[in-house]
Design a protein around this motif. Structure first.
Motif, PDB file in Angstrom:
ATOM      1  N   ARG A 136      22.784  51.218  -1.760  1.00 49.24           N
ATOM      2  CA  ARG A 136      23.504  52.425  -2.201  1.00 49.24           C
ATOM      3  C   ARG A 136      24.101  52.215  -3.595  1.00 49.24           C
ATOM      4  O   ARG A 136      24.096  53.117  -4.427  1.00 49.24           O
ATOM      5  CB  ARG A 136      24.614  52.776  -1.215  1.00 49.24           C
ATOM      6  CG  ARG A 136      24.110  53.288   0.105  1.00 49.24           C
ATOM      7  CD  ARG A 136      25.262  53.595   1.039  1.00 49.24           C
ATOM      8  NE  ARG A 136      24.804  53.920   2.373  1.00 49.24           N
ATOM      9  CZ  ARG A 136      25.543  53.807   3.452  1.00 49.24           C
ATOM     10  NH1 ARG A 136      26.793  53.402   3.367  1.00 49.24           N
ATOM     11  NH2 ARG A 136      25.048  54.110   4.629  1.00 49.24           N
ATOM     12  N   PHE A 137      24.632  51.009  -3.815  1.00 49.47           N
ATOM     13  CA  PHE A 137      25.231  50.689  -5.110  1.00 49.47           C
ATOM     14  C   PHE A 137      24.190  50.837  -6.228  1.00 49.47           C
ATOM     15  O   PHE A 137      24.459  51.448  -7.260  1.00 49.47           O
ATOM     16  CB  PHE A 137      25.802  49.267  -5.100  1.00 49.47           C
ATOM     17  CG  PHE A 137      26.349  48.840  -6.426  1.00 49.47           C
ATOM     18  CD1 PHE A 137      27.620  49.225  -6.824  1.00 49.47           C
ATOM     19  CD2 PHE A 137      25.595  48.060  -7.284  1.00 49.47           C
ATOM     20  CE1 PHE A 137      28.125  48.845  -8.058  1.00 49.47           C
ATOM     21  CE2 PHE A 137      26.091  47.673  -8.515  1.00 49.47           C
ATOM     22  CZ  PHE A 137      27.360  48.064  -8.900  1.00 49.47           C
ATOM     23  N   ARG A 138      22.988  50.279  -6.018  1.00 48.78           N
ATOM     24  CA  ARG A 138      21.937  50.390  -7.040  1.00 48.78           C
ATOM     25  C   ARG A 138      21.590  51.854  -7.299  1.00 48.78           C
ATOM     26  O   ARG A 138      21.421  52.262  -8.460  1.00 48.78           O
ATOM     27  CB  ARG A 138      20.691  49.605  -6.615  1.00 48.78           C
ATOM     28  CG  ARG A 138      20.838  48.099  -6.790  1.00 48.78           C
ATOM     29  CD  ARG A 138      19.529  47.369  -6.556  1.00 48.78           C
ATOM     30  NE  ARG A 138      19.081  47.421  -5.173  1.00 48.78           N
ATOM     31  CZ  ARG A 138      19.498  46.608  -4.215  1.00 48.78           C
ATOM     32  NH1 ARG A 138      20.393  45.684  -4.477  1.00 48.78           N
ATOM     33  NH2 ARG A 138      19.022  46.723  -2.984  1.00 48.78           N
ATOM     34  N   ARG A 139      21.480  52.632  -6.235  1.00 48.32           N
ATOM     35  CA  ARG A 139      21.145  54.051  -6.379  1.00 48.32           C
ATOM     36  C   ARG A 139      22.254  54.793  -7.138  1.00 48.32           C
ATOM     37  O   ARG A 139      21.986  55.561  -8.061  1.00 48.32           O
ATOM     38  CB  ARG A 139      20.902  54.669  -5.002  1.00 48.32           C
ATOM     39  CG  ARG A 139      20.392  56.087  -5.057  1.00 48.32           C
ATOM     40  CD  ARG A 139      19.989  56.655  -3.697  1.00 48.32           C
ATOM     41  NE  ARG A 139      21.021  56.500  -2.673  1.00 48.32           N
ATOM     42  CZ  ARG A 139      20.918  55.712  -1.601  1.00 48.32           C
ATOM     43  NH1 ARG A 139      19.835  54.996  -1.405  1.00 48.32           N
ATOM     44  NH2 ARG A 139      21.886  55.638  -0.720  1.00 48.32           N
ATOM     45  N   LEU A 173      26.584  44.612   3.758  1.00 50.40           N
ATOM     46  CA  LEU A 173      26.556  44.435   2.305  1.00 50.40           C
ATOM     47  C   LEU A 173      25.167  44.752   1.746  1.00 50.40           C
ATOM     48  O   LEU A 173      25.053  45.334   0.660  1.00 50.40           O
ATOM     49  CB  LEU A 173      26.968  43.002   1.947  1.00 50.40           C
ATOM     50  CG  LEU A 173      27.378  42.714   0.522  1.00 50.40           C
ATOM     51  CD1 LEU A 173      28.402  43.719   0.006  1.00 50.40           C
ATOM     52  CD2 LEU A 173      27.917  41.314   0.400  1.00 50.40           C
ATOM     53  N   GLU A 174      24.114  44.418   2.464  1.00 49.68           N
ATOM     54  CA  GLU A 174      22.761  44.767   2.015  1.00 49.68           C
ATOM     55  C   GLU A 174      22.602  46.280   1.918  1.00 49.68           C
ATOM     56  O   GLU A 174      22.008  46.790   0.959  1.00 49.68           O
ATOM     57  CB  GLU A 174      21.712  44.194   2.974  1.00 49.68           C
ATOM     58  CG  GLU A 174      21.528  42.701   2.848  1.00 49.68           C
ATOM     59  CD  GLU A 174      20.469  42.157   3.795  1.00 49.68           C
ATOM     60  OE1 GLU A 174      19.554  42.926   4.166  1.00 49.68           O
ATOM     61  OE2 GLU A 174      20.569  40.976   4.150  1.00 49.68           O
ATOM     62  N   ILE A 175      23.121  46.992   2.903  1.00 51.32           N
ATOM     63  CA  ILE A 175      23.058  48.457   2.884  1.00 51.32           C
ATOM     64  C   ILE A 175      23.854  48.997   1.701  1.00 51.32           C
ATOM     65  O   ILE A 175      23.397  49.872   0.962  1.00 51.32           O
ATOM     66  CB  ILE A 175      23.591  49.043   4.215  1.00 51.32           C
ATOM     67  CG1 ILE A 175      22.648  48.668   5.359  1.00 51.32           C
ATOM     68  CG2 ILE A 175      23.780  50.553   4.122  1.00 51.32           C
ATOM     69  CD1 ILE A 175      23.216  48.931   6.742  1.00 51.32           C
ATOM     70  N   SER A 230      24.756  56.024 -14.341  1.00 50.46           N
ATOM     71  CA  SER A 230      24.223  55.768 -15.686  1.00 50.46           C
ATOM     72  C   SER A 230      23.599  57.034 -16.263  1.00 50.46           C
ATOM     73  O   SER A 230      23.794  57.363 -17.435  1.00 50.46           O
ATOM     74  CB  SER A 230      23.180  54.643 -15.637  1.00 50.46           C
ATOM     75  OG  SER A 230      23.782  53.429 -15.266  1.00 50.46           O
ATOM     76  N   ARG A 231      22.861  57.747 -15.418  1.00 50.42           N
ATOM     77  CA  ARG A 231      22.250  59.002 -15.867  1.00 50.42           C
ATOM     78  C   ARG A 231      23.342  59.998 -16.288  1.00 50.42           C
ATOM     79  O   ARG A 231      23.222  60.678 -17.309  1.00 50.42           O
ATOM     80  CB  ARG A 231      21.378  59.595 -14.766  1.00 50.42           C
ATOM     81  CG  ARG A 231      20.680  60.890 -15.186  1.00 50.42           C
ATOM     82  CD  ARG A 231      19.827  61.474 -14.066  1.00 50.42           C
ATOM     83  NE  ARG A 231      18.824  60.552 -13.596  1.00 50.42           N
ATOM     84  CZ  ARG A 231      17.608  60.411 -14.131  1.00 50.42           C
ATOM     85  NH1 ARG A 231      17.275  61.137 -15.169  1.00 50.42           N
ATOM     86  NH2 ARG A 231      16.753  59.564 -13.625  1.00 50.42           N
ATOM     87  N   ALA A 232      24.420  60.073 -15.508  1.00 48.45           N
ATOM     88  CA  ALA A 232      25.515  61.003 -15.829  1.00 48.45           C
ATOM     89  C   ALA A 232      26.162  60.653 -17.171  1.00 48.45           C
ATOM     90  O   ALA A 232      26.494  61.543 -17.956  1.00 48.45           O
ATOM     91  CB  ALA A 232      26.558  60.997 -14.709  1.00 48.45           C
ATOM     92  N   VAL A 233      26.326  59.362 -17.436  1.00 51.42           N
ATOM     93  CA  VAL A 233      26.898  58.944 -18.727  1.00 51.42           C
ATOM     94  C   VAL A 233      25.922  59.286 -19.846  1.00 51.42           C
ATOM     95  O   VAL A 233      26.314  59.850 -20.880  1.00 51.42           O
ATOM     96  CB  VAL A 233      27.238  57.435 -18.734  1.00 51.42           C
ATOM     97  CG1 VAL A 233      27.572  56.959 -20.141  1.00 51.42           C
ATOM     98  CG2 VAL A 233      28.398  57.146 -17.789  1.00 51.42           C
ATOM     99  N   CYS A 234      24.645  58.962 -19.655  1.00 54.68           N
ATOM    100  CA  CYS A 234      23.644  59.234 -20.695  1.00 54.68           C
ATOM    101  C   CYS A 234      23.558  60.718 -21.028  1.00 54.68           C
ATOM    102  O   CYS A 234      23.378  61.083 -22.197  1.00 54.68           O
ATOM    103  CB  CYS A 234      22.277  58.698 -20.267  1.00 54.68           C
ATOM    104  SG  CYS A 234      22.181  56.898 -20.306  1.00 54.68           S
ATOM    105  N   GLU A 235      23.698  61.563 -20.027  1.00 55.32           N
ATOM    106  CA  GLU A 235      23.641  63.011 -20.257  1.00 55.32           C
ATOM    107  C   GLU A 235      24.721  63.466 -21.234  1.00 55.32           C
ATOM    108  O   GLU A 235      24.526  64.423 -21.978  1.00 55.32           O
ATOM    109  CB  GLU A 235      23.765  63.773 -18.936  1.00 55.32           C
ATOM    110  CG  GLU A 235      22.508  63.702 -18.092  1.00 55.32           C
ATOM    111  CD  GLU A 235      22.675  64.287 -16.701  1.00 55.32           C
ATOM    112  OE1 GLU A 235      23.803  64.695 -16.324  1.00 55.32           O
ATOM    113  OE2 GLU A 235      21.671  64.325 -15.964  1.00 55.32           O
TER     114      GLU A 235
END
Length: 195
Positions: free
Chosen positions: A95-98, A89-91, A104-109
């Protein structure tokens, strides 16, 4: 203005996949915690071997006892599985944060053009307000040079919105020039005294 924002999972497949895996692992960790709590309770109640009485009855009846795993062995296995799940789960969280960032960047674009339109409108309005404020300062300056004390309603300058006095080093001047550098304003839109 009502804006329809697409979900992160619809926009970015890797995010959807890692969010799903994260949910699965969280559910598994929750289930294991519950199982460990139950096993610990049963161990304390039965002194660790709930099957002893059943084995004794089998032996007394002449049957070969069926060896069942002890509660402690089950607890050890559940504890090991929980540790492994939490490590996994830590791993997955990293990955989840990344992927959350990437999604988020894809939505903002998708909203860059709309943002540019709104921001241009915003800075145009600020430039117009600053221009009006400069005109007020000019009027007050002319009145003062003529020996007139500026009183009454015309003494209002809107100084709460802009620093005093309106000059090139004023905060609003710096912000307007930055907006010009970023392409939201044309130089001619900025009052000359603030350029």
């Amino acid at each position: 203005m009502k804006i329809e924002i697409p979900s992160l999972t619809e926009t970015h497949e890797p995010y959807r996949a890692i969010e799903e895996r994260r949910t699965q692992l969280n559910e598994k960790a929750r289930r294991l915690r519950s199982e460990i709590t139950d096993l610990t309770r049963r161990i304390l109640q039965n002194d660790g071997d709930a099957n002893a009485e059943e084995r004794v009855k089998d032996i007394a009846a002449g049957n070969a006892p069926v060896e069942k795993r002890s509660l402690r062995m089950e607890q050890e296995q559940a504890l090991r599985e929980r540790r492994e799940t939490e490590a996994a789960l830590e791993i997955v969280e990293e990955r989840f944060r990344r992927e959350h960032h990437n999604a988020s960047r894809a939505v903002c674009e998708q909203f860059e053009e709309l943002h540019r339109e709104i921001y241009t409108k915003f800075w145009t309005a600020i430039a117009e307000a600053a221009s009006a404020r400069c005109e007020i300062d000019e009027l007050h300056g002319e009145l003062n040079r003529a020996g007139v004390e500026v009183l009454g309603p015309i003494a209002q300058k809107g100084s709460q919105l802009f620093s005093e006095p309106m000059r090139r080093s004023a905060d609003v001047a710096l912000m307007l020039r930055r907006a010009e550098c970023e392409g939201f304003l044309k130089s001619r839109q900025i009052p000359e005294v603030l350029r």
